[in-house]
Design a protein around this motif. Structure first.
Motif, PDB file in Angstrom:
ATOM      1  N   ARG A 431      74.234  51.395  47.500  1.00 46.72           N
ATOM      2  CA  ARG A 431      74.736  50.043  47.205  1.00 46.72           C
ATOM      3  C   ARG A 431      75.188  49.327  48.457  1.00 46.72           C
ATOM      4  O   ARG A 431      75.174  48.118  48.532  1.00 46.72           O
ATOM      5  CB  ARG A 431      75.896  50.129  46.203  1.00 46.72           C
ATOM      6  N   ALA A 432      75.659  50.053  49.447  1.00 48.40           N
ATOM      7  CA  ALA A 432      76.038  49.438  50.725  1.00 48.40           C
ATOM      8  C   ALA A 432      76.051  50.554  51.750  1.00 48.40           C
ATOM      9  O   ALA A 432      76.141  51.738  51.404  1.00 48.40           O
ATOM     10  CB  ALA A 432      77.419  48.784  50.631  1.00 48.40           C
ATOM     11  N   ILE A 433      75.968  50.182  53.007  1.00 51.11           N
ATOM     12  CA  ILE A 433      75.901  51.198  54.056  1.00 51.11           C
ATOM     13  C   ILE A 433      76.567  50.648  55.314  1.00 51.11           C
ATOM     14  O   ILE A 433      76.531  49.457  55.560  1.00 51.11           O
ATOM     15  CB  ILE A 433      74.422  51.606  54.313  1.00 51.11           C
ATOM     16  N   ALA A 434      77.207  51.529  56.068  1.00 51.66           N
ATOM     17  CA  ALA A 434      77.818  51.084  57.323  1.00 51.66           C
ATOM     18  C   ALA A 434      77.751  52.210  58.332  1.00 51.66           C
ATOM     19  O   ALA A 434      77.874  53.386  57.990  1.00 51.66           O
ATOM     20  CB  ALA A 434      79.283  50.689  57.101  1.00 51.66           C
ATOM     21  N   GLN A 435      77.551  51.818  59.577  1.00 53.32           N
ATOM     22  CA  GLN A 435      77.611  52.812  60.644  1.00 53.32           C
ATOM     23  C   GLN A 435      78.444  52.217  61.759  1.00 53.32           C
ATOM     24  O   GLN A 435      78.218  51.080  62.173  1.00 53.32           O
ATOM     25  CB  GLN A 435      76.211  53.135  61.162  1.00 53.32           C
ATOM     26  N   GLY A 436      79.415  52.992  62.240  1.00 51.42           N
ATOM     27  CA  GLY A 436      80.206  52.486  63.355  1.00 51.42           C
ATOM     28  C   GLY A 436      79.393  52.587  64.633  1.00 51.42           C
ATOM     29  O   GLY A 436      78.459  53.393  64.717  1.00 51.42           O
ATOM     30  N   SER A 437      79.730  51.797  65.636  1.00 52.82           N
ATOM     31  CA  SER A 437      78.926  51.840  66.854  1.00 52.82           C
ATOM     32  C   SER A 437      79.172  53.131  67.621  1.00 52.82           C
ATOM     33  O   SER A 437      78.442  53.477  68.526  1.00 52.82           O
ATOM     34  CB  SER A 437      79.208  50.631  67.726  1.00 52.82           C
ATOM     35  N   SER A 438      80.188  53.884  67.251  1.00 51.81           N
ATOM     36  CA  SER A 438      80.365  55.192  67.873  1.00 51.81           C
ATOM     37  C   SER A 438      79.266  56.158  67.422  1.00 51.81           C
ATOM     38  O   SER A 438      79.075  57.204  68.012  1.00 51.81           O
ATOM     39  CB  SER A 438      81.728  55.778  67.491  1.00 51.81           C
ATOM     40  N   GLU A 439      78.548  55.782  66.381  1.00 53.37           N
ATOM     41  CA  GLU A 439      77.444  56.578  65.821  1.00 53.37           C
ATOM     42  C   GLU A 439      77.857  57.980  65.410  1.00 53.37           C
ATOM     43  O   GLU A 439      77.065  58.894  65.375  1.00 53.37           O
ATOM     44  CB  GLU A 439      76.276  56.676  66.811  1.00 53.37           C
ATOM     45  N   LEU A 440      79.142  58.147  65.129  1.00 50.29           N
ATOM     46  CA  LEU A 440      79.606  59.466  64.708  1.00 50.29           C
ATOM     47  C   LEU A 440      79.474  59.640  63.218  1.00 50.29           C
ATOM     48  O   LEU A 440      79.547  60.730  62.713  1.00 50.29           O
ATOM     49  CB  LEU A 440      81.087  59.603  65.032  1.00 50.29           C
ATOM     50  N   ASN A 441      79.324  58.524  62.526  1.00 50.17           N
ATOM     51  CA  ASN A 441      79.344  58.643  61.075  1.00 50.17           C
ATOM     52  C   ASN A 441      78.565  57.518  60.404  1.00 50.17           C
ATOM     53  O   ASN A 441      78.479  56.419  60.916  1.00 50.17           O
ATOM     54  CB  ASN A 441      80.809  58.776  60.681  1.00 50.17           C
ATOM     55  N   ILE A 442      77.930  57.865  59.313  1.00 52.31           N
ATOM     56  CA  ILE A 442      77.274  56.857  58.486  1.00 52.31           C
ATOM     57  C   ILE A 442      77.973  56.933  57.139  1.00 52.31           C
ATOM     58  O   ILE A 442      78.169  58.023  56.599  1.00 52.31           O
ATOM     59  CB  ILE A 442      75.770  57.175  58.277  1.00 52.31           C
ATOM     60  N   THR A 443      78.376  55.791  56.625  1.00 50.21           N
ATOM     61  CA  THR A 443      79.073  55.785  55.349  1.00 50.21           C
ATOM     62  C   THR A 443      78.265  54.985  54.334  1.00 50.21           C
ATOM     63  O   THR A 443      77.776  53.902  54.654  1.00 50.21           O
ATOM     64  CB  THR A 443      80.484  55.193  55.524  1.00 50.21           C
ATOM     65  N   LEU A 444      78.126  55.541  53.159  1.00 50.58           N
ATOM     66  CA  LEU A 444      77.311  54.899  52.130  1.00 50.58           C
ATOM     67  C   LEU A 444      78.106  54.735  50.853  1.00 50.58           C
ATOM     68  O   LEU A 444      78.932  55.588  50.515  1.00 50.58           O
ATOM     69  CB  LEU A 444      76.108  55.781  51.791  1.00 50.58           C
ATOM     70  N   VAL A 445      77.812  53.663  50.155  1.00 55.02           N
ATOM     71  CA  VAL A 445      78.403  53.468  48.828  1.00 55.02           C
ATOM     72  C   VAL A 445      77.322  53.753  47.795  1.00 55.02           C
ATOM     73  O   VAL A 445      76.221  53.201  47.890  1.00 55.02           O
ATOM     74  CB  VAL A 445      78.907  52.026  48.651  1.00 55.02           C
ATOM     75  N   VAL A 446      77.641  54.633  46.850  1.00 53.03           N
ATOM     76  CA  VAL A 446      76.700  54.919  45.748  1.00 53.03           C
ATOM     77  C   VAL A 446      77.470  54.806  44.426  1.00 53.03           C
ATOM     78  O   VAL A 446      78.703  54.712  44.430  1.00 53.03           O
ATOM     79  CB  VAL A 446      76.092  56.343  45.871  1.00 53.03           C
ATOM     80  N   SER A 447      76.742  54.818  43.332  1.00 50.93           N
ATOM     81  CA  SER A 447      77.430  54.834  42.030  1.00 50.93           C
ATOM     82  C   SER A 447      78.249  56.110  41.923  1.00 50.93           C
ATOM     83  O   SER A 447      77.810  57.164  42.379  1.00 50.93           O
ATOM     84  CB  SER A 447      76.422  54.865  40.890  1.00 50.93           C
ATOM     85  N   ARG A 448      79.395  55.995  41.302  1.00 47.14           N
ATOM     86  CA  ARG A 448      80.251  57.182  41.222  1.00 47.14           C
ATOM     87  C   ARG A 448      79.528  58.327  40.502  1.00 47.14           C
ATOM     88  O   ARG A 448      79.670  59.480  40.862  1.00 47.14           O
ATOM     89  CB  ARG A 448      81.563  56.828  40.522  1.00 47.14           C
ATOM     90  N   LYS A 449      78.733  57.991  39.518  1.00 49.44           N
ATOM     91  CA  LYS A 449      78.049  59.053  38.780  1.00 49.44           C
ATOM     92  C   LYS A 449      77.040  59.805  39.665  1.00 49.44           C
ATOM     93  O   LYS A 449      76.646  60.920  39.362  1.00 49.44           O
ATOM     94  CB  LYS A 449      77.377  58.486  37.518  1.00 49.44           C
ATOM     95  N   ASP A 450      76.607  59.179  40.749  1.00 49.00           N
ATOM     96  CA  ASP A 450      75.642  59.827  41.651  1.00 49.00           C
ATOM     97  C   ASP A 450      76.299  60.542  42.828  1.00 49.00           C
ATOM     98  O   ASP A 450      75.612  61.130  43.665  1.00 49.00           O
ATOM     99  CB  ASP A 450      74.689  58.772  42.250  1.00 49.00           C
ATOM    100  N   LEU A 451      77.615  60.468  42.906  1.00 53.00           N
ATOM    101  CA  LEU A 451      78.288  60.917  44.122  1.00 53.00           C
ATOM    102  C   LEU A 451      78.006  62.383  44.443  1.00 53.00           C
ATOM    103  O   LEU A 451      77.607  62.748  45.551  1.00 53.00           O
ATOM    104  CB  LEU A 451      79.795  60.672  43.975  1.00 53.00           C
ATOM    105  N   ARG A 452      78.186  63.210  43.459  1.00 56.62           N
ATOM    106  CA  ARG A 452      78.009  64.640  43.653  1.00 56.62           C
ATOM    107  C   ARG A 452      76.594  64.964  44.130  1.00 56.62           C
ATOM    108  O   ARG A 452      76.381  65.691  45.100  1.00 56.62           O
ATOM    109  CB  ARG A 452      78.319  65.300  42.302  1.00 56.62           C
ATOM    110  N   GLU A 453      75.644  64.355  43.423  1.00 60.18           N
ATOM    111  CA  GLU A 453      74.234  64.566  43.732  1.00 60.18           C
ATOM    112  C   GLU A 453      73.920  64.063  45.160  1.00 60.18           C
ATOM    113  O   GLU A 453      73.145  64.679  45.892  1.00 60.18           O
ATOM    114  CB  GLU A 453      73.418  63.781  42.689  1.00 60.18           C
ATOM    115  N   ALA A 454      74.554  62.979  45.535  1.00 55.22           N
ATOM    116  CA  ALA A 454      74.312  62.408  46.865  1.00 55.22           C
ATOM    117  C   ALA A 454      74.813  63.358  47.954  1.00 55.22           C
ATOM    118  O   ALA A 454      74.137  63.604  48.950  1.00 55.22           O
ATOM    119  CB  ALA A 454      75.002  61.041  46.972  1.00 55.22           C
TER     120      ALA A 454
END
Ligand code: ASP
Ligand code: MG
Length: 467
Positions: A431-454
């Motif tokens: 649903r949304a995605i962000a990466q800091g310019s430090s490139e240490l982490n990518i963060t994603l938003v998914v449906s809560r029901k998909d969280l575990r599977e993700a």
């Protein structure tokens, strides 16, 4: 010859009863060796929670019985582990009990404020500190308690203190190092500090980890090597939250930068700021399982691992979050829009977990804790700019956050693509995605029901269960 100094922090679960206290002796013997030792106890497990709830209800209720139970728990341990020093310990804890009762009495009259809450919260460590000091001396280990508020000074709040590192380091040199040089072990209660008003304050929940690394910062000098051991009831940091991924594995080596990302992302295991002082002085931090002291399964956090870091180290999921999207053409090319939005969140004391803005600039997405959602949305709607009919505010409370962490992502193309396609293959929509310019982490938003599977999908994709 170089001096070795070790700071050992004992979590509340390591001090839960008499048996646990006896294990402390073994930790000191086996991991302290000939080193100069600074010992940082947390409150006995559960005590801080009890103190906080007493403080919060003290306007409505008297707490003599609950207070009695907390004191009794410490005295019972003392009965088991102390002989000669038992009476002097009981005298000391009685004095502290009076002080605590008085503070609760003040809450009843004045109501609760941050200053009183911090003062009350810190009693758990005051009790455990005195008990540990007595216990060590009883067992022939010369130890002296130095009050945390005489050493750790901060410049701000009562409840989430941020230390003045240089001033604190000067206090360590003056008040702790001379004792170590005389051959004493030093006990410093965790969690507690003194703030800019000169009052007793605390370092935030889980703050004893922070105490340990702040002290390590002060102990490290040209002639010494310093190490921190955080004794806990788990082996260390894992490649994923075990409740989502049963194949999660222990991470044995991790860099400060990566471990900080995990701590910020709510790995409850570490105080989120505790690695900063350690990193500044390159002090290695070990997380070890107090109940499996002989095992060499542990996590070592240092700067040595960075060079050979695997691409992705860990993936974690966070469930109780909400996504707010503020949308409208009126935002395009209007400098200061994001600042306004963040200022509102700041005033409402809402912590922002993730931000993303598309380059078309017509929307900004924030991810915050679900618990803050109503407050945040109301504040946005109240504001002149965002409240106008030019702006649409969309709230989704059925989402989860996934964070993918690894220093090796830097300069390695294609990681985001692998993350996205791992989710795509399992039909999980991002649903949304962000990466800091430090490139240490990518963060994603998914449906809560998909969280575990993700979490599982990404864990598999990078073969994290194989280490
Ligand atoms: N006793 C405090 C808490 O429970 C600090 C700590 O345990 O580190 O938050
Ligand atoms: Mg605790």
């Amino acid at each position: 010859m170089r001096i070795c100094r070790v700071v050992m922090k004992f979590g509340g679960s390591c001090l839960k009863n008499a048996g646990a206290f006896k294990e402390v002796l073994r930790a000191i013997r086996e991991y302290g060796g000939e080193s100069q030792l600074v010992l940082v106890p947390s409150a006995l497990s559960g005590v801080t929670d009890q103190l906080i709830s007493m403080a919060k209800l003290a306007t409505k209720k008297e707490f003599n019985d609950e207070l009695e139970l907390i004191i009794k728990r410490h005295v019972e341990i003392a009965n088991d582990v102390l002989k000669q020093r038992k009476n002097s310990f009981i005298e000391k804890i009685e004095v502290m009990r009076e002080e605590l009762a008085k503070a609760l009495g003040r809450v009843r009259i004045e109501g609760l404020n941050d200053s009183l809450l911090a003062f009350i919260e810190g009693f758990g460590e005051r009790f455990s500190g005195v008990l540990l000091e007595s216990f060590l001396n009883e067992n022939g280990i010369r130890a002296k308690l130095v009050e945390a508020e005489d050493v750790i000074v901060t410049f701000n709040s009562y409840l989430n203190g941020l230390p003045l590192l240089e001033e604190t380091a000067a206090n360590v040199k003056e008040k702790i190092i001379p004792l170590l040089e005389e051959g004493m072990h030093v006990v410093v209660p965790g969690f507690i500090c003194k703030n800019a008003d000169g009052k007793i304050a605390v370092l935030g929940r889980g703050g004893s980890d922070f105490t340990a690394t702040i002290l390590a910062y002060g102990l490290k000098d040209e002639k010494s090597d310093v190490k921190v051991i955080l004794w806990k009831d788990v082996d260390g940091l894992l490649t994923a939250n075990p409740e989502y991924e049963e194949d999660a594995k222990l991470i044995r080596d991790i860099s400060y930068a990566e471990a900080k990302e995990l701590a910020f992302f709510g790995a409850k295991l570490l105080h989120p700021l505790c690695l900063i002082p350690a990193e500044k002085k390159s002090v290695p931090v070990e997380i070890r399982n107090f109940w499996r002291m002989d095992s060499d399964e542990c996590t070592v956090i240092s700067n040595i691992v960075e060079a050979r870091a695997s691409v992705v180290k860990a993936v974690s999921g966070m469930e109780k979050v909400a996504m707010i999207t503020v949308e409208g053409e009126a935002m395009v090319s209007r400098p200061g829009t994001a600042a306004k939005l963040f200022a509102i969140m700041g005033e409402e004391n809402v912590n922002i977990r993730m931000i993303s803005q598309s380059s078309s600039e017509n929307n900004i997405t924030l991810v915050i804790d679900s618990a803050d959602k109503d407050r945040a949305v109301e504040a946005i709607r109240r504001s002149n700019f965002f409240g106008s009919h030019w702006i649409k505010i969309n709230v989704e409370d059925d989402v989860g956050l996934v964070s993918v962490v690894g220093a090796g992502m830097k300069n390695t193309p294609g990681i985001a693509a692998r993350v996205c396609s791992a989710l795509g293959k399992r039909s999980i929509n991002i649903r949304a995605i962000a990466q800091g310019s430090s490139e240490l982490n990518i963060t994603l938003v998914v449906s809560r029901k998909d969280l575990r599977e993700a979490v599982k999908a990404i864990h598999d994709e990078f073969k994290l269960s194989k280490g």
